[in-house]
Design an enzyme around this catalytic site. Structure first.
Site, PDB file in Angstrom:
ATOM      1  N   HIS A 132      44.492  45.051  48.169  1.00  0.00           N
ATOM      2  CA  HIS A 132      44.077  45.901  49.304  1.00  0.00           C
ATOM      3  C   HIS A 132      45.230  46.793  49.756  1.00  0.00           C
ATOM      4  O   HIS A 132      45.044  47.986  50.016  1.00  0.00           O
ATOM      5  CB  HIS A 132      43.631  45.033  50.483  1.00  0.00           C
ATOM      6  CG  HIS A 132      42.328  44.338  50.268  1.00  0.00           C
ATOM      7  ND1 HIS A 132      41.218  44.960  49.740  1.00  0.00           N
ATOM      8  CD2 HIS A 132      41.945  43.050  50.540  1.00  0.00           C
ATOM      9  CE1 HIS A 132      40.210  44.092  49.685  1.00  0.00           C
ATOM     10  NE2 HIS A 132      40.624  42.934  50.157  1.00  0.00           N
ATOM     11  N   HIS A 138      36.923  45.823  47.760  1.00  0.00           N
ATOM     12  CA  HIS A 138      36.342  44.651  47.110  1.00  0.00           C
ATOM     13  C   HIS A 138      35.550  45.048  45.863  1.00  0.00           C
ATOM     14  O   HIS A 138      34.876  46.074  45.840  1.00  0.00           O
ATOM     15  CB  HIS A 138      35.442  43.890  48.083  1.00  0.00           C
ATOM     16  CG  HIS A 138      36.232  43.063  49.042  1.00  0.00           C
ATOM     17  ND1 HIS A 138      35.795  42.757  50.313  1.00  0.00           N
ATOM     18  CD2 HIS A 138      37.444  42.474  48.923  1.00  0.00           C
ATOM     19  CE1 HIS A 138      36.697  42.016  50.916  1.00  0.00           C
ATOM     20  NE2 HIS A 138      37.716  41.840  50.098  1.00  0.00           N
ATOM     21  N   HIS A 177      45.305  39.125  45.776  1.00  0.00           N
ATOM     22  CA  HIS A 177      44.110  39.814  46.277  1.00  0.00           C
ATOM     23  C   HIS A 177      44.484  40.749  47.435  1.00  0.00           C
ATOM     24  O   HIS A 177      44.106  41.931  47.442  1.00  0.00           O
ATOM     25  CB  HIS A 177      43.079  38.774  46.742  1.00  0.00           C
ATOM     26  CG  HIS A 177      41.856  39.370  47.378  1.00  0.00           C
ATOM     27  ND1 HIS A 177      40.660  39.492  46.712  1.00  0.00           N
ATOM     28  CD2 HIS A 177      41.648  39.881  48.623  1.00  0.00           C
ATOM     29  CE1 HIS A 177      39.771  40.051  47.518  1.00  0.00           C
ATOM     30  NE2 HIS A 177      40.342  40.287  48.692  1.00  0.00           N
ATOM     31  N   GLU A 178      45.218  40.222  48.402  1.00  0.00           N
ATOM     32  CA  GLU A 178      45.552  41.037  49.573  1.00  0.00           C
ATOM     33  C   GLU A 178      46.485  42.183  49.188  1.00  0.00           C
ATOM     34  O   GLU A 178      46.399  43.279  49.752  1.00  0.00           O
ATOM     35  CB  GLU A 178      46.176  40.166  50.664  1.00  0.00           C
ATOM     36  CG  GLU A 178      45.255  39.067  51.186  1.00  0.00           C
ATOM     37  CD  GLU A 178      43.908  39.585  51.675  1.00  0.00           C
ATOM     38  OE1 GLU A 178      43.852  40.710  52.208  1.00  0.00           O
ATOM     39  OE2 GLU A 178      42.903  38.859  51.496  1.00  0.00           O
TER      40      GLU A 178
END
Lengths: 79, 421
Positions: free
Chosen positions: B119, B125, B115-116
């Site tokens: 980014h 998101h 997930h990170e």
């Protein structure tokens, strides 16, 4: 109106993650309709029943572990 | 999905600076490697680990406070991790979490790392709660795979994975196409005249003053030499309307007429200048307000508030300056903010300082020349207190300012889309 601890915690969450913006003009207090709109946006983005009220499911959702980055959701992006 | 930016290259290095104590080293490393692989499986990206030196993406674990990160974590639960957008590359995990792998207990390191990394690669998101890029951790999934929205997002940034990727050369950093800058500069301005085009609290806390074709730095002890604007920021014209630096995204925005220029440090981002469509042309001033992390743009008696990282509804703007910034004149020539939330507005030979409540403090307006430019007197002596402007500054060349040009790569995303389209 003064907020209770649960409401204050919810407002802090909505502020921290970009659902609610601190009002720049005038009072330091949030208007109830602004909080309701932010709650509705959070509920819609979280696939919860949209009531604009701080119900149990919304509180539970806000306590779930998450990423520290803000969410980009508002009524315009959801539309 | 939401796109926050992108890397200008597809072959990236990463470095794991430390690992959690809750997992064996080889397990934690394998989890992080797998996290990279989710993305490289669907997009033409490669990731190479380095053990030392600078890496594009740097992963580390820190606790409630860190000397190297301004965002504190909050202990077990709640916030698990955070990451910077391209091309910054920081990925941080809360070391107080119970990081696990292969179990429903604790927090799965592989999924959160993926997930990170999303980014760090430029994804914001997702609104799909089952997507990896959803903001809330959905728990351990033994057969985890990317959601179609995650795949669509990363492929919107970097394209689809093709079989030729293995032999592909690293792409060259493409230099921006810059419009010609007039070779005959306007006369060198006198900082003691007081008039300014723009002021900016820039990267590394340096304060820049702009007038005509020139820019100089302002410190508590004196003024720096005058440089041509285009010598510091290649491709940037003089006689700017406004300038603002955002510590949030590390972008510098310059405004003139109906155009905006976007730089990271001293390098222009690709695709700029762009046309301003959503806010008025010929702005008067701009500032970044740290208390809400927004950019404010001023023109006439009105202002726009712009969020660089989220869609902004400009239909409610412009709003009257006086409704928010109490005691400030209309049509300011420049504006800037301090890290503590105080704000200065400049107009003519005077400036107004506002407190954190955005009200003008007592004793203002004051004289710019005396209080900012170290000039002895507004009327009798216009010599800078720190000494005359060095003669060498008159014929400034790029050579004389080579050191500040040696900075990081410029980004390839368009942070100004909200105000340009």
């Amino acid at each position: 109106p003064a907020l209770g601890p649960a409401e204050k915690e919810a407002v802090d969450y909505l502020l921290q993650y970009g659902y609610l913006e601190k009002p720049l003009e005038g009072s330091d207090f949030f208007r109830p309709e602004d909080i309701m709109e932010a709650l509705s946006t959070f509920q819609e983005a979280s696939e919860l029943p949209v009531s604009g009220q701080l119900d149990g499911a919304t509180r539970v959702r806000m306590r779930q572990p998450r990423c520290g980055l803000e969410d980009p959701f508002n009524q315009k992006t959801l539309k | 999905y939401l796109l926050l930016g992108r890397w200008r290259k597809k072959h990236l290095t990463f470095r794991i600076l430390n690992l959690p104590s809750t997992l064996p080293t080889h397990t934690a490393r394998a989890a992080v490697h797998q996290a990279f692989q989710y993305w490289s499986n669907v997009a033409p990206l490669t990731f190479r680990e380095v053990q030392a030196g600078r890496a594009d993406i740097r992963l580390s674990f820190h606790g409630r406070k860190s000397l190297y990160c301004s965002k504190n974590f909050d202990g077990p639960g709640r916030v698990l991790a955070h990451a910077d957008i391209p091309e910054l590359g920081s990925v941080h995990f809360d070391e107080d979490e119970l990081w696990t792998e292969g179990t429903y207990r604790g927090v799965n390191l592989r999924i959160i790392a993926a997930h990170e990394l999303g980014h760090a690669l430029g994804l914001g998101h997702s609104r799909y709660t089952q997507a990896l890029m959803a903001p809330v951790y959905a728990g351990y999934r033994p057969y985890f795979k990317l959601h179609p929205d995650d795949v669509a997002g990363i492929q919107a940034l970097y394209g689809k994975k093709s079989p030729e990727i293995e032999g592909e050369e690293e792409e060259e950093a493409e230099l921006p196409t810059v419009p010609p800058v007039p070779t005959q500069p306007s006369p060198m301005p006198d900082p003691c005249s007081g008039d300014l085009d723009a002021m900016m609290l820039g990267p590394h806390g340096k304060t820049y003053a702009f007038k005509g074709d020139y820019v100089w730095t302002v410190t508590e002890s004196g003024l720096g030499p005058l440089f041509r604007v285009s010598a510091l920021w290649e491709g940037l014209p003089g006689n700017l309307d406004a300038a603002v630096y955002s510590p949030r995204t590390q972008q510098i925005y310059f405004f003139k007429g109906d155009k905006v220029w976007c730089y990271m440090n001293f390098r222009m981002n690709r695709g700029y200048p762009k046309k301003l469509n959503r806010v008025g042309p010929s702005l008067d001033a701009a500032l970044y307000w740290p208390l809400n992390q927004k950019v404010f743009l001023f023109k006439g008696s009105g202002y726009w508030q712009w969020d660089e990282l989220a869609p902004t509804d400009f239909s409610r703007y412009p709003k009257p300056i006086k409704g928010l910034f109490t005691g400030v004149p209309d049509q300011p020539s420049a504006a800037m903010s301090w890290r503590d939330g105080r704000v200065d507005f400049f107009k003519g030979k005077h400036y107004w300082r506002l407190n954190r409540q955005l009200q003008v403090e007592k004793g203002y307006p004051r004289d710019i020349a005396q209080n900012w430019m170290h000039c002895r007197s507004q009327t009798s002596d216009h010599t800078p207190a720190s000494g005359d402007t060095p003669a060498s500054a008159t014929g400034t060349t790029v050579d004389t300012i080579s050191s500040p040009m040696d900075t990081t790569l410029n980004t390839d995303h368009f942070p100004t889309d909200a105000i340009t389209d």
